[in-house]
Design an enzyme around this catalytic site. Structure first.
Site, short mmCIF file in Angstrom:
data_model
loop_
_atom_site.label_atom_id
_atom_site.label_comp_id
_atom_site.label_asym_id
_atom_site.label_seq_id
_atom_site.Cartn_x
_atom_site.Cartn_y
_atom_site.Cartn_z
N PRO A 85 -15.30 100.58 101.50
CA PRO A 85 -14.18 100.91 100.60
C PRO A 85 -14.16 100.09 99.32
O PRO A 85 -13.81 100.59 98.25
CB PRO A 85 -12.95 100.64 101.47
CG PRO A 85 -13.42 100.85 102.86
CD PRO A 85 -14.83 100.34 102.88
N SER A 86 -14.54 98.81 99.41
CA SER A 86 -14.54 97.98 98.21
C SER A 86 -15.54 98.49 97.18
O SER A 86 -15.33 98.36 95.97
CB SER A 86 -14.87 96.53 98.58
OG SER A 86 -16.13 96.45 99.23
N THR A 171 -22.06 95.48 107.59
CA THR A 171 -22.15 96.89 107.94
C THR A 171 -23.42 97.16 108.75
O THR A 171 -23.41 97.97 109.68
CB THR A 171 -22.16 97.76 106.67
OG1 THR A 171 -20.90 97.61 105.99
CG2 THR A 171 -22.36 99.23 107.00
N GLY A 172 -24.51 96.48 108.39
CA GLY A 172 -25.76 96.69 109.11
C GLY A 172 -25.63 96.37 110.58
O GLY A 172 -26.07 97.14 111.45
N HIS A 217 -20.60 87.38 104.86
CA HIS A 217 -21.46 87.58 106.03
C HIS A 217 -22.41 86.39 106.23
O HIS A 217 -22.70 85.65 105.29
CB HIS A 217 -22.27 88.86 105.87
CG HIS A 217 -21.46 90.05 105.51
ND1 HIS A 217 -20.36 90.45 106.23
CD2 HIS A 217 -21.56 90.95 104.48
CE1 HIS A 217 -19.83 91.53 105.68
NE2 HIS A 217 -20.54 91.84 104.62
#
Length: 243
Positions: A85-86, A171-172, A217
């Site tokens: 979303p960002s 996300t990965g 991350h």
């Protein structure tokens, strides 16, 4: 199996978005082989495109660049693509809404793949996700938008935060988790957190640029978890040229 749900938002000017929750399009599906394609610089020159495309289902994320320039290394097939979303606001945000023309143009390289958006991390994120969904409906795009059910997203994040000291898993890593629930065999490409390969050849951060990663991350820590999954046979992690 992890079961997510898909909300379809409908809204009118001045009205709140109403959500109708639907079952996951993957609820009763199980794929024999899946490729999860990371964006690491190790993919450049790898020649892994054909092996990636040979999988029944291909995950990609963050709407990374595709096309003839990269196809030999990353392939052409996409079954599911994500966008954070960002990134919607950063890349396509306008004063009132999003740049629909630019967004649909960039999305078109992924064909009629599913579009996965982590919509419910915050109210601001949800708003941008809904705008994308409405824009795609207005243009007649074939991409089905998926917003994972909040409890699923929360469970995945909570699980990995027990193993990784980070603000949030990438996300990965979340996609790898999803793939293990959907696929008999999970093949990973482009996951390599170092700036040199096994032959000590210099690598960029990504196969398409050298932008530095976010501090949110902990990619080296995530990679150690992926190595553990590889060593126990849960996934197949490719960290060498496919030739």
């Amino acid at each position: 199996m992890i079961r997510d749900k898909v909300p379809h938002g409908t809204s009118r000017p001045g009205k709140e978005v109403q959500l109708v929750w639907q079952e996951s399009p993957f609820q009763n599906k199980r794929f024999d082989t899946c490729s999860v394609v990371g964006n690491g610089g190790i993919l450049k020159g790898s020649g892994c495109g054909k092996k990636i495309d040979a999988s029944e289902f291909v995950f990609r994320f963050n709407m990374a660049p595709m096309g003839d320039k990269y196809s030999r290394d990353i392939g052409n097939k996409t079954s599911l693509i994500t966008i954070n979303p960002s990134m919607i606001g950063y890349r396509y945000g306008k004063r009132k809404g999003i740049d629909v023309k630019s967004f649909t143009h960039d999305l078109s390289v992924y064909g009629d793949s599913y579009l996965w958006i982590w919509a419910f991390l915050s109210k601001r994120h949800a708003s941008g996700a809904f705008k994308v969904q409405e824009a795609l409906r207005a243009t007649g795009a074939r991409n089905q938008v998926i917003f994972p059910y909040p409890l699923v997203t929360g469970a995945l994040i909570s699980f990995w935060k027990k193993h990784i000291s980070a603000q949030r898993p990438s996300t990965g890593l979340l996609l790898v988790s999803l793939a293990t629930q959907m696929c008999e065999e999970v093949r990973l490409y482009g996951f390599w957190p170092f700036h040199a390969d096994r032959n000590n050849q210099r690598l960029n951060e990504h196969y398409y640029d050298n932008a530095l990663p976010t501090k949110v991350h902990k990619i080296p820590s995530e990679f150690r978890q992926l190595q553990l999954l590889h060593n126990t046979g849960v996934v197949r992690l490719t960290t060498h040229p496919c030739q």
